[in-house]
Design a protein around this motif. Structure first.
Motif, PDB file in Angstrom:
ATOM      1  N   ALA A 122       0.832  -1.207   0.000  1.00  0.00           N
ATOM      2  CA  ALA A 122       0.000   0.000   0.000  1.00  0.00           C
ATOM      3  C   ALA A 122       0.869   1.261   0.000  1.00  0.00           C
ATOM      4  CB  ALA A 122      -0.927  -0.007   1.208  1.00  0.00           C
ATOM      5  N   ILE A 123       1.979   1.260   0.760  1.00  0.00           N
ATOM      6  CA  ILE A 123       2.905   2.414   0.812  1.00  0.00           C
ATOM      7  C   ILE A 123       3.560   2.637  -0.545  1.00  0.00           C
ATOM      8  CG2 ILE A 123       5.090   3.207   1.826  1.00  0.00           C
ATOM      9  CD1 ILE A 123       4.133   1.764   4.436  1.00  0.00           C
ATOM     10  N   GLU A 124       3.964   1.526  -1.202  1.00  0.00           N
ATOM     11  CA  GLU A 124       4.616   1.627  -2.522  1.00  0.00           C
ATOM     12  C   GLU A 124       3.659   2.238  -3.556  1.00  0.00           C
ATOM     13  OE1 GLU A 124       7.750   1.054  -3.561  1.00  0.00           O
ATOM     14  OE2 GLU A 124       8.233   0.790  -1.446  1.00  0.00           O
ATOM     15  N   THR A 125       2.391   1.795  -3.519  1.00  0.00           N
ATOM     16  CA  THR A 125       1.417   2.362  -4.483  1.00  0.00           C
ATOM     17  C   THR A 125       1.187   3.843  -4.213  1.00  0.00           C
ATOM     18  OG1 THR A 125      -0.360   1.592  -3.039  1.00  0.00           O
ATOM     19  CG2 THR A 125       0.172   0.201  -4.922  1.00  0.00           C
ATOM     20  N   PRO A 152       7.900  21.635  -5.193  1.00  0.00           N
ATOM     21  CA  PRO A 152       8.371  20.321  -4.708  1.00  0.00           C
ATOM     22  C   PRO A 152       8.005  20.073  -3.247  1.00  0.00           C
ATOM     23  CG  PRO A 152      10.112  21.444  -5.911  1.00  0.00           C
ATOM     24  CD  PRO A 152       9.002  22.434  -5.752  1.00  0.00           C
ATOM     25  N   SER A 153       8.034  21.147  -2.421  1.00  0.00           N
ATOM     26  CA  SER A 153       7.718  20.980  -1.001  1.00  0.00           C
ATOM     27  C   SER A 153       6.254  20.556  -0.806  1.00  0.00           C
ATOM     28  CB  SER A 153       7.989  22.288  -0.243  1.00  0.00           C
ATOM     29  OG  SER A 153       7.196  23.340  -0.797  1.00  0.00           O
ATOM     30  N   LYS A 154       5.363  21.187  -1.605  1.00  0.00           N
ATOM     31  CA  LYS A 154       3.944  20.832  -1.512  1.00  0.00           C
ATOM     32  C   LYS A 154       3.692  19.398  -2.011  1.00  0.00           C
ATOM     33  CE  LYS A 154       1.569  25.236  -1.409  1.00  0.00           C
ATOM     34  NZ  LYS A 154       0.482  26.027  -1.961  1.00  0.00           N
ATOM     35  N   ARG A 155       4.450  19.042  -3.062  1.00  0.00           N
ATOM     36  CA  ARG A 155       4.312  17.676  -3.597  1.00  0.00           C
ATOM     37  C   ARG A 155       4.749  16.649  -2.561  1.00  0.00           C
ATOM     38  NH1 ARG A 155       5.136  16.172  -9.601  1.00  0.00           N
ATOM     39  NH2 ARG A 155       3.755  17.632 -10.620  1.00  0.00           N
ATOM     40  N   ALA A 156       5.898  16.921  -1.917  1.00  0.00           N
ATOM     41  CA  ALA A 156       6.429  15.993  -0.906  1.00  0.00           C
ATOM     42  C   ALA A 156       5.462  15.871   0.266  1.00  0.00           C
ATOM     43  CB  ALA A 156       7.792  16.485  -0.423  1.00  0.00           C
ATOM     44  N   LYS A 157       4.892  17.016   0.669  1.00  0.00           N
ATOM     45  CA  LYS A 157       3.945  17.005   1.779  1.00  0.00           C
ATOM     46  C   LYS A 157       2.691  16.177   1.428  1.00  0.00           C
ATOM     47  CE  LYS A 157       1.542  20.202   4.872  1.00  0.00           C
ATOM     48  NZ  LYS A 157       1.158  21.592   5.111  1.00  0.00           N
ATOM     49  N   MET A 172      -0.440  10.976   1.766  1.00  0.00           N
ATOM     50  CA  MET A 172      -0.990   9.765   1.129  1.00  0.00           C
ATOM     51  C   MET A 172      -0.419   8.497   1.764  1.00  0.00           C
ATOM     52  SD  MET A 172      -1.224  10.776  -2.890  1.00  0.00           S
ATOM     53  CE  MET A 172      -2.146   9.365  -3.381  1.00  0.00           C
ATOM     54  N   ILE A 173       0.869   8.540   2.089  1.00  0.00           N
ATOM     55  CA  ILE A 173       1.502   7.377   2.744  1.00  0.00           C
ATOM     56  C   ILE A 173       0.886   7.163   4.115  1.00  0.00           C
ATOM     57  CG2 ILE A 173       3.688   6.559   3.753  1.00  0.00           C
ATOM     58  CD1 ILE A 173       5.082   8.001   1.330  1.00  0.00           C
ATOM     59  N   GLU A 174       0.677   8.264   4.859  1.00  0.00           N
ATOM     60  CA  GLU A 174       0.070   8.151   6.186  1.00  0.00           C
ATOM     61  C   GLU A 174      -1.354   7.605   6.101  1.00  0.00           C
ATOM     62  OE1 GLU A 174       1.468   8.636   9.070  1.00  0.00           O
ATOM     63  OE2 GLU A 174       3.381   9.214   8.184  1.00  0.00           O
ATOM     64  N   ARG A 175      -2.077   8.030   5.077  1.00  0.00           N
ATOM     65  CA  ARG A 175      -3.449   7.564   4.878  1.00  0.00           C
ATOM     66  C   ARG A 175      -3.478   6.062   4.562  1.00  0.00           C
ATOM     67  NH1 ARG A 175      -5.438  10.790   0.511  1.00  0.00           N
ATOM     68  NH2 ARG A 175      -4.998  12.618   1.807  1.00  0.00           N
ATOM     69  N   ALA A 176      -2.475   5.601   3.769  1.00  0.00           N
ATOM     70  CA  ALA A 176      -2.387   4.173   3.434  1.00  0.00           C
ATOM     71  C   ALA A 176      -2.028   3.336   4.658  1.00  0.00           C
ATOM     72  CB  ALA A 176      -1.346   3.965   2.330  1.00  0.00           C
ATOM     73  N   LYS A 177      -1.181   3.901   5.542  1.00  0.00           N
ATOM     74  CA  LYS A 177      -0.756   3.182   6.750  1.00  0.00           C
ATOM     75  C   LYS A 177      -1.875   3.091   7.799  1.00  0.00           C
ATOM     76  CE  LYS A 177       4.226   4.055   7.091  1.00  0.00           C
ATOM     77  NZ  LYS A 177       5.226   4.769   7.893  1.00  0.00           N
ATOM     78  N   LYS A 178      -2.772   4.077   7.810  1.00  0.00           N
ATOM     79  CA  LYS A 178      -3.723   4.254   8.911  1.00  0.00           C
ATOM     80  C   LYS A 178      -4.561   2.998   9.231  1.00  0.00           C
ATOM     81  CE  LYS A 178      -7.127   7.542  10.671  1.00  0.00           C
ATOM     82  NZ  LYS A 178      -7.924   8.730  10.396  1.00  0.00           N
ATOM     83  N   PRO A 179      -5.213   2.342   8.219  1.00  0.00           N
ATOM     84  CA  PRO A 179      -6.034   1.171   8.566  1.00  0.00           C
ATOM     85  C   PRO A 179      -5.240   0.035   9.209  1.00  0.00           C
ATOM     86  CG  PRO A 179      -5.904   1.466   6.176  1.00  0.00           C
ATOM     87  CD  PRO A 179      -5.346   2.687   6.788  1.00  0.00           C
ATOM     88  N   PHE A 180      -3.991  -0.145   8.721  1.00  0.00           N
ATOM     89  CA  PHE A 180      -3.159  -1.212   9.287  1.00  0.00           C
ATOM     90  C   PHE A 180      -2.778  -0.905  10.732  1.00  0.00           C
ATOM     91  CE2 PHE A 180      -2.486  -1.406   4.693  1.00  0.00           C
ATOM     92  CZ  PHE A 180      -2.764  -2.745   4.458  1.00  0.00           C
TER      93      PHE A 180
END
Length: 522
Positions: A449-452, A468-473, A478-486
């Motif tokens: 999920a993190i990779e996607t 770039p800063s806004k993109r990174a943020k 998105m990574i945090e959102r993918a991690k959240k259910p797990f």
């Protein structure tokens, strides 16, 4: 005396097995005590009713079926209808006749479920309703167009006819009641009496199911295997089987747009098929001159016989009639080993082409529709000798018929109950334990999920919103959102495990008070 008692006990067990309603329900996996108790009482009641029926069988089933028996080197298949006619009583001899109507043939036939009435349909438009008990002609009509098939509905008052453009429904008086235009130019008709469904296959290979009580079209499917006129209903489960020119047999139900089973039965076109009354055996014939008997529980061939059959039909007692050209062959399995051998043969007059063979229910009679009319011959042992007046009564009055019609409508089964194994209807599904994913599997899913989330491409936006800063943020969000259910799942499991751990009072109290804790009895 002891040996006699043992034999009587074995006979009783066999009779009880005959009346049991299949295997008993497995109640061990049930957690609901109330349901478990109710089902246990019901199973006990079924067992008692089977034992009672086995005990009073000699009064309920007074008649016994008989077969032709040969003496010495004589063979039963050499015995002709003329020899049988000399040995039988007058009432039975009435069932041997030939109706010759060469200008209106070839003919097809259908009997009511109790065997009392017959509908005969000639290709040139002739329809006739005959009372088989008195041999009186009830009604005769000429529809003045091609007739391909005829089938009775739930009783003798209504029958459906596949005519040139559409199928029509008529009453016993010959009045046209309905024109079923949605079916198109139908080649074969079948009626499912427990579901009140009229099934048809038209010349474009479309299968239709219509509820005759409400007029609703329940199913309309394209078979995708071309034109066919080989169609039969399995009496055990209500599944419709079609034989195709590719050698395949497909089985259908009205709630599925794809076939339940698709089996290759012959290398060439399938010319006819039939089902045994128990629903477990199917006979098919192909253009390569082979007749095959199939076991539908394993979908395997159990016997292959040489010979061609344009039409096949099983009797109530399991005899198989095969007709081709002007020759009819009756095959029987007396040993119960599902090994069919020649029992009787019959040759029509030269030039007669057999179109359909059909056993008459509750009588040792075979009806034959051919190019010059229709005929009837005697086949000893083909019919069920004892009828159940609640199921099919050949002597029913008009009052009994009306009552039976109401009861059958109340007991009408919905189309969803048609399936390959109808014994599953009403059973309790065993509880399925969900397997918990291992820690490694959860970690692997989270990583995927993190990779996607990392590989997500962003749209190019206007100046100032594409930094770039806004993109990174945004990517980090998105990574945090993918991690959240797990992570939430891990927290829940941790809380559950904490609750399950039994707290020891000795470890919680200070050392000075531990001696006052009540000790459990050893």
């Amino acid at each position: 005396m002891g040996a006699k008692k043992e034999n009587n006990g074995d006979d009783m067990d066999e009779k009880v097995k005959k009346y049991l309603r299949g295997e008993a329900a497995n109640l061990e996996g049930l957690k609901d005590k109330k349901l478990k108790g109710q089902l246990a009482v019901r199973e006990d009641l079924y067992g008692k009713s089977a034992k009672t029926a086995a005990k009073i069988e000699k009064w309920l089933l007074p008649s016994e079926g008989g077969y032709l028996e040969a003496e010495g080197i004589e063979k039963t298949w050499r015995i002709k209808q003329e020899s049988i006619a000399r040995e039988i009583d007058i009432s039975s001899s009435k069932n041997q006749y030939d109706i010759v109507l060469p200008e209106l043939g070839p003919y097809t036939l259908d009997f009511t479920s109790n065997g009392r009435y017959m509908a005969a349909a000639g290709r040139k438009g002739h329809l006739a309703i005959v009372d088989m008990k008195t041999l009186n002609l009830i009604k005769e009509i000429q529809v003045k167009e091609t007739v391909r098939d005829v089938v009775y509905l739930h009783n003798e008052l209504f029958f459906a006819v596949a005519q040139k453009k559409y199928p029509y429904i008529y009453n016993r008086g010959g009045t046209e009641l309905h024109c079923l235009k949605e079916h198109g130019a139908v080649l074969r008709l079948q009626f499912l009496k427990n579901h009140f469904l009229l099934a048809s296959i038209n010349k474009f290979g479309q299968l239709h199911y219509q509820d005759v009580t409400m007029g609703e079209m329940v199913g309309n499917f394209r078979t995708g295997l071309g034109r066919t006129d080989v169609m039969q209903v399995n009496p055990f489960n209500g599944v419709v089987a079609l034989g195709h020119s590719s050698g395949t047999v497909t089985m259908w139900k009205p709630t599925s747009s794809v076939p339940l089973v698709k089996m290759l039965c012959h290398p060439g076109p399938v010319s006819s098929l039939a089902f045994h009354p128990n629903g477990h055996l199917m006979a098919t014939s192909g253009k390569e001159n082979k007749i095959k008997i199939w076991d539908l529980r394993k979908f395997e061939v159990i016997q292959t016989m040489p010979g061609h059959a344009k039409t096949l039909n099983f009797s109530q007692k399991g005899l198989l009639a095969a007709g081709t050209g002007s020759f009819i062959k009756i095959l029987a399995d007396f040993s119960g080993s599902q090994n069919y051998n020649s029992y009787m043969t019959h040759s029509m007059a030269k030039g007669y082409q057999v179109g359909k063979v059909l056993f008459r229910p509750y009588e040792d009679v075979l009806g034959i529709g051919h190019s010059m009319g229709w005929s009837s011959i005697l086949i000893p042992g083909s019919g069920e000798p004892n009828f159940d007046s609640w199921v099919a009564n050949p002597f029913e009055t008009s009052k009994q018929r009306r009552e039976k019609e109401v009861h059958s409508l109340l007991d009408k089964l919905p189309p969803e109950t048609i399936m390959l194994d109808p014994t599953k209807v009403g059973t309790v599904r065993a509880p399925q334990k969900k397997e918990k994913p291992t820690k490694k599997e959860i970690e692997a899913e989270m990583e995927a999920a993190i990779e996607t989330a990392k590989d997500t491409d962003f749209k190019k936006k206007t100046k100032g919103r594409n930094k770039p800063s806004k993109r990174a943020k945004k990517r980090q969000e998105m990574i945090e959102r993918a991690k959240k259910p797990f992570l939430e799942q891990q927290i829940q499991e941790h809380e559950r495990s904490r609750k399950k751990q039994k707290t020891n009072p000795e470890t919680e109290m200070p050392k000075s008070l531990q001696r006052f804790v009540r000790q459990k009895a050893a």
